[in-house]
Design an enzyme around this catalytic site. Structure first.
Site, PDB file in Angstrom:
ATOM      1  N   LEU A 127       2.513  -1.231   3.980  1.00 59.99           N
ATOM      2  CA  LEU A 127       3.390  -0.643   2.884  1.00 59.99           C
ATOM      3  C   LEU A 127       4.796  -0.683   2.032  1.00 59.99           C
ATOM      4  O   LEU A 127       5.581  -1.627   2.578  1.00 59.99           O
ATOM      5  CB  LEU A 127       3.723   0.923   3.917  1.00 59.99           C
ATOM      6  CG  LEU A 127       2.555   1.750   5.235  1.00 59.99           C
ATOM      7  CD1 LEU A 127       3.301   2.568   5.483  1.00 59.99           C
ATOM      8  CD2 LEU A 127       1.227   2.109   3.791  1.00 59.99           C
ATOM      9  N   CYS A 128       3.882   0.019   0.994  1.00 63.15           N
ATOM     10  CA  CYS A 128       4.941   0.104  -0.132  1.00 63.15           C
ATOM     11  C   CYS A 128       6.486  -0.240   0.487  1.00 63.15           C
ATOM     12  O   CYS A 128       7.531  -0.711   0.313  1.00 63.15           O
ATOM     13  CB  CYS A 128       4.809   0.377  -1.322  1.00 63.15           C
ATOM     14  SG  CYS A 128       5.975   0.725  -2.591  1.00 63.15           S
ATOM     15  N   PHE A 129       5.941   1.513   0.915  1.00 60.66           N
ATOM     16  CA  PHE A 129       7.738   2.271   1.161  1.00 60.66           C
ATOM     17  C   PHE A 129       8.332   1.361   2.534  1.00 60.66           C
ATOM     18  O   PHE A 129       9.427   2.097   2.854  1.00 60.66           O
ATOM     19  CB  PHE A 129       7.872   3.405   1.265  1.00 60.66           C
ATOM     20  CG  PHE A 129       7.622   4.247  -0.066  1.00 60.66           C
ATOM     21  CD1 PHE A 129       9.015   5.120  -0.601  1.00 60.66           C
ATOM     22  CD2 PHE A 129       6.385   4.323  -0.463  1.00 60.66           C
ATOM     23  CE1 PHE A 129       8.467   5.325  -1.659  1.00 60.66           C
ATOM     24  CE2 PHE A 129       6.213   4.816  -1.799  1.00 60.66           C
ATOM     25  CZ  PHE A 129       7.634   5.557  -2.157  1.00 60.66           C
TER      26      PHE A 129
ATOM     27  N   ALA B 169       0.754  -1.381  -0.011  1.00 58.49           N
ATOM     28  CA  ALA B 169       0.491   0.156  -0.021  1.00 58.49           C
ATOM     29  C   ALA B 169       1.255   1.247   0.493  1.00 58.49           C
ATOM     30  O   ALA B 169       2.192   1.078   0.298  1.00 58.49           O
ATOM     31  CB  ALA B 169      -0.852  -0.109   1.275  1.00 58.49           C
TER      32      ALA B 169
END
Lengths: 242, 132
Positions: free
Chosen positions: A134-136, A71
């Site tokens: 989270l993607c990051f 996300a």
């Protein structure tokens, strides 16, 4: 193509249209855009319920992407998308993995001109959770990092000989994802987003051996995007499909 | 299965055709070349048994690290079997793409798409061109 801030459903619908245009006509399009409100975009295969584990973004608007990965909280960032076709592009591997490097290399070079030195994540991937929400917080070799923090990440949707690649550059920490630093936090650096939007496309075009010209959506593309927004991206059934 | 005896689609699915009870059944998977190009696989979305599929249209989706790709049906017909074991053992696609890595079986309803499939030699040539 430089777009005004819009909501998540519209932004994702337009990106899908760029993929369709690339697949059908071979036309390549780079789009830079913004979000009208902080928006959580879920990766294509992520479960909707997983957003409950991220308290800071629970009240944010949500949309599901057609690309994979984790996300993303779209707020204080630069967002791009690229519709690319292998038609008329001989000598480029059709798996499109090289496109990550091309886009990220151009962005690195552009930011270096603003005294921001990013590095590919390459050797730093070990130990990161590949399934973090989270993607990051995930890391793959092509991502760009600063002080071990992921600053640039991208994802793809491949469809036969075409691909949609979109990604984000984190400029500042968002209150909806306070655990993620942006350039401002890591380097006390304020990058002029307008300047970046003006100069990066030319650098990317040179990297890809192409000439870019300013563009906007055609009437037919606008109609397609409107339809996709209505029947897909704006519908809770799409966001909650998994 | 011997990769040299299979047929291949441009989109990198392989096909093994056999006669079963008077009908043609196609076993479908994705080639070793495609699996290698996709790299680290993380998710596979498979169709339901009984679903009708059309040659050239998507019948499933696969996620590798940060890329989602469609799987395309090489032929037209009805899905009669799905390799459920892959859901929890995606590594089989890479370790044994032509046997344990089969994905679906299709009861072929007509010959649509058959003339688009390549033999192994033609497919190898395609892969070489794509690697150039």
């Amino acid at each position: 193509m430089l777009d005004s801030p819009a909501d998540g459903a519209w932004n994702m619908a337009v990106d899908e249209v760029l993929l369709a245009t690339a697949a059908e006509t071979g036309q390549l399009t780079l789009r830079l855009y913004e979000w009208s409100q902080p928006t959580l975009s879920l990766g294509y295969f992520q479960a909707y319920e997983d957003r409950q584990q991220h308290a800071a973004s629970r009240k944010c608007a949500v949309v599901r992407r057609m690309t994979g990965g984790g996300a993303i909280l779209h707020d204080r960032e630069v967002t791009y998308s690229l519709g690319w076709s292998a038609q008329g592009q001989p000598g480029r591997r059709p798996d499109f993995a090289w496109l990550y490097d091309a886009v990220h290399d151009a962005l690195r070079a552009e930011l270096a001109g603003h005294d921001v030195i990013l590095q590919p994540a390459n050797g730093q991937v070990a130990g990161r959770d590949p399934r973090a929400f989270l993607c990051f917080q995930r890391l793959s070799p092509q991502d760009l990092v600063l002080d071990q923090a992921k600053i640039v990440g991208s994802a793809q949707r491949r469809r036969k000989s075409a691909v949609l690649q979109h990604g984000s550059l984190l400029l500042q920490t968002s209150s909806c994802a306070p655990e993620l630093p942006g350039l401002r936090q890591l380097q006390s650096k304020v990058v002029d987003i307008r300047l970046l939007q003006q100069s990066w496309p030319a650098r990317l075009a040179a990297r890809l051996g192409l000439e870019m010209v300013p563009a906007s959506l055609t009437d037919d593309e606008l109609r397609q995007a409107g339809e996709l927004m209505r029947i897909k991206y704006a519908r809770p059934a799409w966001s909650r499909r998994r | 299965m011997n990769p040299q005896e299979l047929l291949y689609a441009k989109t990198h699915e392989w096909v093994y055709l056999a006669e079963e009870g008077g009908t043609q059944v196609a076993t479908v998977g994705i080639s070793a070349f495609a699996v290698e190009a996709l790299t680290d696989l993380v998710y596979l979305d498979l169709p339901e048994v009984g679903r009708t599929v059309t040659a050239g249209e998507s019948f499933g989706e696969i996620e590798s690290v940060k890329a989602v790709s469609d799987l395309y049906s090489p032929l037209t017909g009805e899905i009669v079997a799905v390799n459920e074991e892959l859901r929890e053992a995606l590594e089989k696609l890479g370790e044994d793409p032509y046997d344990a890595g089969w994905i679906v079986k299709i009861k072929v309803s007509d010959q649509t798409g058959l003339d688009q499939l390549m033999d192994h030699a033609a497919y190898e040539k395609l892969c070489e061109e794509e690697q150039a």
